[in-house]
Scaffold this active site. Structure first.
Site, PDB file in Angstrom:
ATOM      1  N   HIS A 133       0.711  -1.219  -0.039  1.00  0.00           N
ATOM      2  CA  HIS A 133       0.126   0.022  -0.079  1.00  0.00           C
ATOM      3  C   HIS A 133       0.997   1.275  -0.073  1.00  0.00           C
ATOM      4  O   HIS A 133       0.266   2.209  -0.114  1.00  0.00           O
ATOM      5  CB  HIS A 133      -0.871   0.099   0.987  1.00  0.00           C
ATOM      6  CG  HIS A 133      -0.247   0.268   2.544  1.00  0.00           C
ATOM      7  ND1 HIS A 133       0.360  -0.496   3.210  1.00  0.00           N
ATOM      8  CD2 HIS A 133      -0.223   1.557   3.215  1.00  0.00           C
ATOM      9  CE1 HIS A 133       0.937  -0.130   4.200  1.00  0.00           C
ATOM     10  NE2 HIS A 133       0.632   1.059   4.435  1.00  0.00           N
TER      11      HIS A 133
HETATM   12  C1  UD1 Z   1      -2.330   5.619   5.877  1.00  0.00           C
HETATM   13  C2  UD1 Z   1      -1.101   5.904   6.349  1.00  0.00           C
HETATM   14  C3  UD1 Z   1      -0.080   5.148   6.294  1.00  0.00           C
HETATM   15  C4  UD1 Z   1      -0.387   3.645   6.888  1.00  0.00           C
HETATM   16  C5  UD1 Z   1      -1.840   3.151   6.101  1.00  0.00           C
HETATM   17  C6  UD1 Z   1      -2.423   2.044   6.684  1.00  0.00           C
HETATM   18  C7  UD1 Z   1      -0.604   8.506   6.175  1.00  0.00           C
HETATM   19  C8  UD1 Z   1       0.235   9.621   5.387  1.00  0.00           C
HETATM   20  N1  UD1 Z   1      -0.416   7.137   5.614  1.00  0.00           N
HETATM   21  O1  UD1 Z   1      -2.063   5.220   4.534  1.00  0.00           O
HETATM   22  O2  UD1 Z   1       1.151   5.313   7.231  1.00  0.00           O
HETATM   23  O3  UD1 Z   1       0.461   2.764   6.834  1.00  0.00           O
HETATM   24  O4  UD1 Z   1      -2.818   4.217   6.426  1.00  0.00           O
HETATM   25  O5  UD1 Z   1      -3.571   1.785   5.813  1.00  0.00           O
HETATM   26  O6  UD1 Z   1      -1.339   8.817   7.148  1.00  0.00           O
HETATM   27  N2  UD1 Z   1      -9.240   4.742   1.230  1.00  0.00           N
HETATM   28  C9  UD1 Z   1     -10.445   4.114   1.273  1.00  0.00           C
HETATM   29  N3  UD1 Z   1     -11.208   3.871   2.487  1.00  0.00           N
HETATM   30  C10 UD1 Z   1     -10.789   4.058   3.609  1.00  0.00           C
HETATM   31  C11 UD1 Z   1      -9.342   4.931   3.666  1.00  0.00           C
HETATM   32  C12 UD1 Z   1      -8.742   5.093   2.540  1.00  0.00           C
HETATM   33  O7  UD1 Z   1     -11.173   4.056   0.199  1.00  0.00           O
HETATM   34  O8  UD1 Z   1     -11.408   3.871   4.708  1.00  0.00           O
HETATM   35  C13 UD1 Z   1      -8.772   5.080  -0.037  1.00  0.00           C
HETATM   36  C14 UD1 Z   1      -9.122   6.470  -0.524  1.00  0.00           C
HETATM   37  O9  UD1 Z   1      -8.991   6.569  -1.769  1.00  0.00           O
HETATM   38  C15 UD1 Z   1      -7.855   7.202   0.006  1.00  0.00           C
HETATM   39  C16 UD1 Z   1      -6.758   6.366   0.128  1.00  0.00           C
HETATM   40  O10 UD1 Z   1      -7.423   5.005   0.319  1.00  0.00           O
HETATM   41  O11 UD1 Z   1      -7.458   8.594  -0.566  1.00  0.00           O
HETATM   42  C17 UD1 Z   1      -5.517   6.511   0.931  1.00  0.00           C
HETATM   43  O12 UD1 Z   1      -6.068   6.808   2.300  1.00  0.00           O
HETATM   44  P1  UD1 Z   1      -4.966   7.618   3.378  1.00  0.00           P
HETATM   45  O13 UD1 Z   1      -5.612   7.615   4.590  1.00  0.00           O
HETATM   46  O14 UD1 Z   1      -4.801   8.588   2.598  1.00  0.00           O
HETATM   47  O15 UD1 Z   1      -3.434   6.836   3.357  1.00  0.00           O
HETATM   48  P2  UD1 Z   1      -3.164   5.256   3.165  1.00  0.00           P
HETATM   49  O16 UD1 Z   1      -2.543   5.162   1.962  1.00  0.00           O
HETATM   50  O17 UD1 Z   1      -4.257   4.338   3.769  1.00  0.00           O
END
Ligand code: UD1
Length: 354
Positions: free
Chosen positions: A197
């Site tokens: 991820h």
């Molecule tokens: C975040 C953390 C990362 C951690 C990871 C675990 C930061 C910078 N990154 O990354 O350190 O290892 O979580 O999962 O804080 N999305 C969904 N549903 C959700 C959450 C996210 O669909 O419940 C999708 C969305 O498109 C979103 C993307 O995932 O834009 C990324 O989510 P985000 O929380 O920004 O970062 P992660 O890649 O999950």
């Protein structure tokens, strides 16, 4: 002591659960408040973890959701500031290195509320990684720095943090693992587990394609299960790779799994291929070989003492190291000091002495 505990994203939940249990043993001393920023919001990225880890429903839900780094960080800051101004706290506890962690820390520090950072001092040395920026800022502003390994203490001292603020207490994520290991059990059979991820691995088509080409070779020898993070699912579909992968005979793509299924899968695996920080630690605690698909790690103790090997993102290295494990068995390693199920106890004892 009124303690505001902040969580936002999946890896935070395993870390806060043992602390919440531990405060409850001293009801006359602690008044914990749980704040969920809403950084992760899908049921299988959040609610499921609350249920399985027996975390009480959050007292406050900020509902920030997804966005760019600035948007997400800013939304958490605005909401946290309102909350902490309306209901002042004696201490803010943050865990890990996600955007919610850093955002809450900045707000608390500017309101002159002491901050405790659980899992302080980890450094990958790679500032292109968003978490590295979050770690540096959070640690610089924290008053209590609770560390999981002595290398973290050293990193903090090198950055000029006074020794009196640094407390080597062990690993709260492993508190949770040890508590739930028996309940989770282990999957039978011979298989590997894959998770990916990190933006640096999944956001660029060339890098992702190279990693997948290695997985394609490995799945011919070892069935692979791949619970797909929503970021990665989005990219695989955007790059037109999802369809093809779902036809590989020995690779099972699935929705993200809950904590107990994840632990069950890890515990029975022949090898874990991952870019997750938490899984590097969990495999070390379980004695399961882990190949980390990154060039660096902020958790070097999993390599020097544990079962972890850094393999980078090149096809040849990933396949080569996987073959070694499949033919000769992988690293066994030992469990690092204080990864013993009592880290939350040590933290709470330290706070009681305040
Ligand atoms: C975040 C953390 C990362 C951690 C990871 C675990 C930061 C910078 N990154 O990354 O350190 O290892 O979580 O999962 O804080 N999305 C969904 N549903 C959700 C959450 C996210 O669909 O419940 C999708 C969305 O498109 C979103 C993307 O995932 O834009 C990324 O989510 P985000 O929380 O920004 O970062 P992660 O890649 O999950």
């Amino acid at each position: 002591m009124k303690i505001v505990n902040v969580v936002g994203a999946r890896p935070n939940f395993m870390k806060i659960a043992p602390l919440l249990r531990e405060y409850r043993r001293f009801p006359d001393e602690f008044e914990p408040v749980l704040v969920h920023t809403g950084q992760h919001y899908d049921a299988n990225m959040s609610d499921l973890f609350f249920r399985q880890l027996e975390i009480p429903p959050p007292d406050v839900f900020l509902g920030v959701g997804s966005g760019s780094h600035a948007e997400q960080t800013a939304k958490v800051m605005v909401e946290m500031e309102k909350l902490l101004v309306a209901k002042p706290a004696d201490l803010v506890v943050v865990v890990g290195d996600v955007n919610s962690t850093m955002a809450a820390t900045i707000v608390a520090a500017k309101l002159c509320i002491p901050v405790a950072h659980v899992e302080a001092g980890l450094r990958s040395g790679d500032r292109t990684m968003p978490e590295e920026v979050n770690r540096i800022v959070t640690d610089a502003l924290s008053d209590y720095l609770f560390t999981t390994s002595p290398d973290a203490d050293e990193n903090l001292r090198r950055e000029g943090i006074p020794a009196g603020k640094i407390h080597f207490v062990g690993n709260v994520m492993i508190d949770t693992l040890l508590r739930l290991k028996e309940i989770a059990g282990r999957s039978e059979g011979r298989y590997g587990v894959v998770t990916l991820h990190r933006p640096s691995n999944v956001d660029e088509k060339a890098v992702l394609t190279e990693i997948l080409s290695a997985l394609d070779v490995i799945q011919k020898d070892l069935p692979l299960v791949f619970p797909v993070h929503p970021r990665t699912a989005g990219r695989l579909k955007q790059f037109g790779l999802w369809e093809e992968m779902s036809r590989w005979p020995n690779l099972k793509l699935m929705e993200p799994v809950g904590y107990l299924d994840s632990l069950r899968l890890l515990a029975g695996a022949t090898v874990v291929l991952t870019d997750s920080g938490g899984m590097q630690e969990e495999t070390t605690a379980l004695g399961v070989p882990c190949l980390t698909i990154r060039e660096n790690t902020e958790r070097p103790v999993t390599v020097t003492e544990g079962t972890n090997t850094l393999v980078g993102t090149s096809h040849a290295r990933i396949v080569g190291e996987a073959r070694k494990i499949l033919t000769g068995g992988g690293k066994r390693g030992r469990v690092p000091k204080y990864w013993d199920g009592q880290a939350a106890q040590r933290i709470v004892q330290c706070l009681r002495k305040k």
